[in-house]
Design a protein around this motif. Structure first.
Motif, PDB file in Angstrom:
ATOM      1  N   UNK A 118      44.682  20.763  77.438  1.00  0.00           N
ATOM      2  CA  UNK A 118      45.711  19.754  77.202  1.00  0.00           C
ATOM      3  C   UNK A 118      46.600  19.553  78.421  1.00  0.00           C
ATOM      4  N   UNK A 119      46.860  20.628  79.156  1.00  0.00           N
ATOM      5  CA  UNK A 119      47.783  20.575  80.273  1.00  0.00           C
ATOM      6  C   UNK A 119      48.317  21.961  80.575  1.00  0.00           C
ATOM      7  N   UNK A 120      49.632  22.163  80.386  1.00  0.00           N
ATOM      8  CA  UNK A 120      50.196  23.491  80.621  1.00  0.00           C
ATOM      9  C   UNK A 120      51.531  23.621  79.897  1.00  0.00           C
ATOM     10  N   UNK A 121      51.958  24.866  79.714  1.00  0.00           N
ATOM     11  CA  UNK A 121      53.262  25.137  79.110  1.00  0.00           C
ATOM     12  C   UNK A 121      54.004  26.177  79.940  1.00  0.00           C
ATOM     13  N   UNK A 122      55.321  26.147  79.876  1.00  0.00           N
ATOM     14  CA  UNK A 122      56.188  27.139  80.523  1.00  0.00           C
ATOM     15  C   UNK A 122      57.314  27.469  79.553  1.00  0.00           C
ATOM     16  N   UNK A 123      57.516  28.732  79.308  1.00  0.00           N
ATOM     17  CA  UNK A 123      58.609  29.163  78.456  1.00  0.00           C
ATOM     18  C   UNK A 123      59.830  29.429  79.321  1.00  0.00           C
ATOM     19  N   UNK A 124      60.938  28.731  79.023  1.00  0.00           N
ATOM     20  CA  UNK A 124      62.154  28.935  79.802  1.00  0.00           C
ATOM     21  C   UNK A 124      63.006  30.065  79.231  1.00  0.00           C
ATOM     22  N   UNK A 125      63.196  30.051  77.902  1.00  0.00           N
ATOM     23  CA  UNK A 125      63.838  31.206  77.277  1.00  0.00           C
ATOM     24  C   UNK A 125      63.771  31.070  75.772  1.00  0.00           C
ATOM     25  N   UNK A 126      63.984  32.165  75.091  1.00  0.00           N
ATOM     26  CA  UNK A 126      63.997  32.223  73.627  1.00  0.00           C
ATOM     27  C   UNK A 126      64.882  33.403  73.262  1.00  0.00           C
ATOM     28  N   UNK A 127      66.143  33.127  72.841  1.00  0.00           N
ATOM     29  CA  UNK A 127      67.107  34.207  72.642  1.00  0.00           C
ATOM     30  C   UNK A 127      68.244  33.753  71.735  1.00  0.00           C
ATOM     31  N   UNK A 128      69.058  34.702  71.342  1.00  0.00           N
ATOM     32  CA  UNK A 128      70.288  34.390  70.623  1.00  0.00           C
ATOM     33  C   UNK A 128      71.348  33.930  71.620  1.00  0.00           C
ATOM     34  N   UNK A 129      72.284  33.115  71.137  1.00  0.00           N
ATOM     35  CA  UNK A 129      73.402  32.685  71.976  1.00  0.00           C
ATOM     36  C   UNK A 129      74.682  32.782  71.150  1.00  0.00           C
ATOM     37  N   UNK A 130      75.778  32.400  71.767  1.00  0.00           N
ATOM     38  CA  UNK A 130      77.045  32.415  71.042  1.00  0.00           C
ATOM     39  C   UNK A 130      77.044  31.406  69.889  1.00  0.00           C
ATOM     40  N   UNK A 131      76.183  30.378  69.981  1.00  0.00           N
ATOM     41  CA  UNK A 131      76.143  29.325  68.967  1.00  0.00           C
ATOM     42  C   UNK A 131      75.063  29.543  67.906  1.00  0.00           C
ATOM     43  N   UNK A 132      73.942  30.157  68.295  1.00  0.00           N
ATOM     44  CA  UNK A 132      72.788  30.162  67.405  1.00  0.00           C
ATOM     45  C   UNK A 132      72.180  31.548  67.249  1.00  0.00           C
TER      46      UNK A 132
END
Length: 678
Positions: A118-132
């Motif tokens: 299909x193409x490509x993917x890049x994960x930038x981040x996946x984490x908890x934050x002050x909002x979520x």
């Protein structure tokens, strides 16, 4: 660009900033919002606390509540970036955010790249934050013609930020074009699917935030760079659409084996494909799927929803071409010869007083439908619960084999039975390591007789792409990925003229594709094509001259009409060499392929009619199908249909004005091979 509120956000503010060459800018700390920075163009120094980092387009910075960020443009050209400020409807949780880690910068060029067809993917981040509880961003690159995923819904809200190129975004029953700089807001529960409808790779960021508040109120909004609305809440500015159906009416075109290309790059006009589809729909050809391959590339593919790329489709007599392939393998392995007598393999099934011509019948006569019978044997050989091979051999052979063409599915069953005799395996099991596995054809099934022999002439269920794979194998004279799987001699012999077809009184043979000659379980066609085909419009059309394969599934009675449409509308657009790009027609074709659908027939059962028949059992007179009772039970939007036989009971849930997926089993199919019905 956007300022408002959403289901999960008390505040959402999206805008862009441009910084002149050599200038510095400081974004003040915000005690109410987290802020996400996405570099749009140029290279910029980002200063975050004690860190300074030079980053380019696609790079991001996550700035938590209370932190300050600065930018310095070291170049001689302006730079720009997106800023997304947001505040959750839930209370800010500083401890959660800082426990997950501080504010940070991510350099696009240092992200791990995962490539696929299909193409490509890049994960930038996946984490908890002050909002979520969870905040996740990934980048997706789509090659031309590819969709990111099947149309689907999810609880979380999502923003798609286009970095370059363009997509056609399905949003419930709407379609929106989005290009570099556009922002797409997808509300909780909205049905969506992006497909690259351009001739170049596209990139976008997918931004999702996870809260725990449930919802059943989908709201959809697309914000384009050309018409952004400011100072308006999303709920007011957005387009609110309720889905017409509980699941997608848009089938996702997804080929797993073949490379993709635009039609023009492979010498086919997009306008001719679009014309064929439009005319076929207007002509009520009942198409279920279409895949066109030229020079090894898929140039067009589509499924009329509810049909899907991964849905097995009944092939009817197109199964015969797979049976021919099994015979080809057996010949190459010395297990049999096309000159072998049929009776040789079934000495215990030959009647005491055989028909005079029976002993002259050879395998090649089974292959070419010239067994000498004057009527199809598939019905009589199955009557009276007899062994099918014995039933076939007991029928009268009125003519000298090889002298008279009669389409005869019983002959193909005998080919399957012969494969089982010489190999000790069902034809399905025999073909698995030789054909199905090398071609990556999986998740399929083939009906069997009461004796456990695959039916051969019918009953194979495979996907549209699998039909195309068989066509490509024969197009390439038995080669697959550079390896000779099937002998080239068989690939040639099986698809070249062997016998004439029996003329039909009053039929002009020059315009009939059923009068161009028969091969080894393949038909010859006009325009020097050959084909495998099955009742109700299943086709595998192959032209070695044009290096082209066309796979079609459908439900149509006039199969010649479909072929006429191929010759009249599609064939003229197949040219000898590469054509100039035709962006307008390519985009129109992509949009058409992305929105193919077969809407259910509208029904109107009034309440009085429902009350009259709902839940009641109706007894049925004796009949050939051995169906004894039936009932219909209605609820708000469904009807449960129960059909009872002597030893079976079918329970089918039918949608009222909508499609519902279900499964049934049919005689001759084992429980493990239950097939999907819609």
């Amino acid at each position: 660009m956007l300022n408002g509120t959403t289901l999960d956000l008390r505040a959402l503010d999206i805008y862009t900033l441009t910084l002149a060459a050599g200038k510095t800018y400081t974004l003040p700390a915000n005690n109410n919002l987290d802020q996400l920075i996405v570099v749009k163009s140029g290279s910029v120094n980002i200063i975050l606390k004690d860190t300074t980092q030079l980053v380019g387009p696609g790079s991001i910075a996550l700035v938590l509540v209370g932190d300050q960020i600065s930018f310095k443009n070291p170049s001689t050209k302006p730079v720009s970036w997106f800023i997304l400020g947001y505040q959750s409807i839930n209370p800010v949780n500083l401890q959660r955010g800082y426990n997950a880690g501080p504010s940070f910068i991510k350099d696009w060029n240092k992200l791990k790249v995962n490539k696929s067809a299909k193409g490509e993917t890049r994960s930038l981040f996946d984490r908890a934050t002050t909002m979520f509880e969870r905040f996740e961003i990934h980048a997706t690159a789509l090659n031309p013609g590819y969709a990111s995923h099947d149309p689907h819904t999810h609880r979380v809200e999502e923003i798609i930020l286009m970095l370059n190129g363009g997509v056609l975004e399905t949003i419930n029953q709407d379609l929106k074009d989005a290009h570099a700089g556009d922002c797409i807001y997808l509300a909780s529960g909205s049905l969506h699917r992006p497909i690259n409808n351009t001739n170049q790779q596209c990139y976008y960021l997918a931004i999702q935030w996870h809260n725990l508040k449930p919802t059943n109120k989908p709201i959809i909004m697309v914000i384009q760079r050309r018409d952004f609305l400011k100072n308006t809440t999303i709920g007011i500015a957005g387009l609110s659409l309720a889905p017409l159906f509980g699941e997608s009416l848009f089938a996702a075109p997804t080929a797993h084996t073949f490379r993709k290309s635009t039609p023009e790059q492979q010498g086919i006009t997009s306008s001719s494909i679009l014309d064929f589809i439009t005319k076929a729909e207007a002509g009520k050809l009942g198409l279920h799927s279409l895949m066109i391959i030229r020079n090894g590339y898929v140039v067009a593919e589509g499924w009329w929803d509810p049909y899907k790329p991964d849905l097995k489709h009944v092939l009817n007599s197109l199964s015969k071409s797979f049976t021919s392939t099994a015979i080809g393998f057996a010949v190459s392995e010395g297990l049999l010869s096309v000159e072998d007598k049929v009776t040789k393999f079934f000495p215990n099934d030959v009647p005491a007083n055989p028909s005079p011509y029976l002993n002259d019948m050879q395998i090649k006569h089974l292959l070419t439908m010239t067994t000498g019978h004057e009527a199809d044997t598939s019905g009589p050989m199955r009557s009276d619960n007899q062994v099918w091979t014995k039933g076939f051999l007991s029928l009268p052979v009125q003519r000298q084999p090889g002298t008279y063409f009669l389409y005869n599915s019983g002959a193909t069953y005998m080919l399957s039975a012969i494969i089982t005799k010489v190999s000790g395996k069902t034809m399905f099991d025999y073909l698995t390591p030789r054909l199905f596995k090398p071609l990556e054809i999986s998740g399929i099934d083939w009906e069997v007789s009461p004796q456990g022999i695959n039916t051969g002439g019918w009953g194979l269920r495979i996907k549209t792409e699998d039909i195309a794979k068989l066509g490509v194998l024969y197009l390439q004279n038995g080669k697959w990925n550079g390896k000779q799987l099937l002998p080239a001699t068989w690939a040639h012999d099986a698809t070249t003229y062997k016998v004439p077809n029996t003329p039909v009184k009053g039929q002009d043979t020059s315009v009939s594709d059923w009068q161009q000659g028969y091969c080894y379980q393949f038909w010859r066609c006009r325009h020097n094509f050959f084909r495998g085909d099955g009742a109700q419009g299943q086709y595998c059309l192959v032209s070695r001259d044009l290096n082209t394969v066309i796979a079609i599934t459908s439900e149509v009675q006039d199969m010649q009409k479909t072929l006429n449409y191929v010759w009249d509308y599609l064939l003229p657009g197949i040219k000898p060499s590469t054509l100039p790009a035709d962006t307008a027609n390519q985009n129109a074709l992509n949009q058409k392929l992305a929105t193919l659908t077969l809407l259910p027939a509208k029904t109107d059962f009034g309440q009085s009619t429902r009350a009259l028949i709902s839940g009641k059992t109706f007894n049925i007179k004796d009949n050939a199908l051995a169906v004894s009772r039936a009932s219909l039970t209605f609820n708000a939007d469904e009807c449960i249909f129960i059909l009872k036989g002597n030893q079976t009971e079918q329970n089918i849930t039918c949608g009222l004005n909508k499609w519902i997926k279900g499964e049934t089993t049919t005689a001759g199919v084992s429980a493990q091979n239950a097939i999907a019905r819609k």
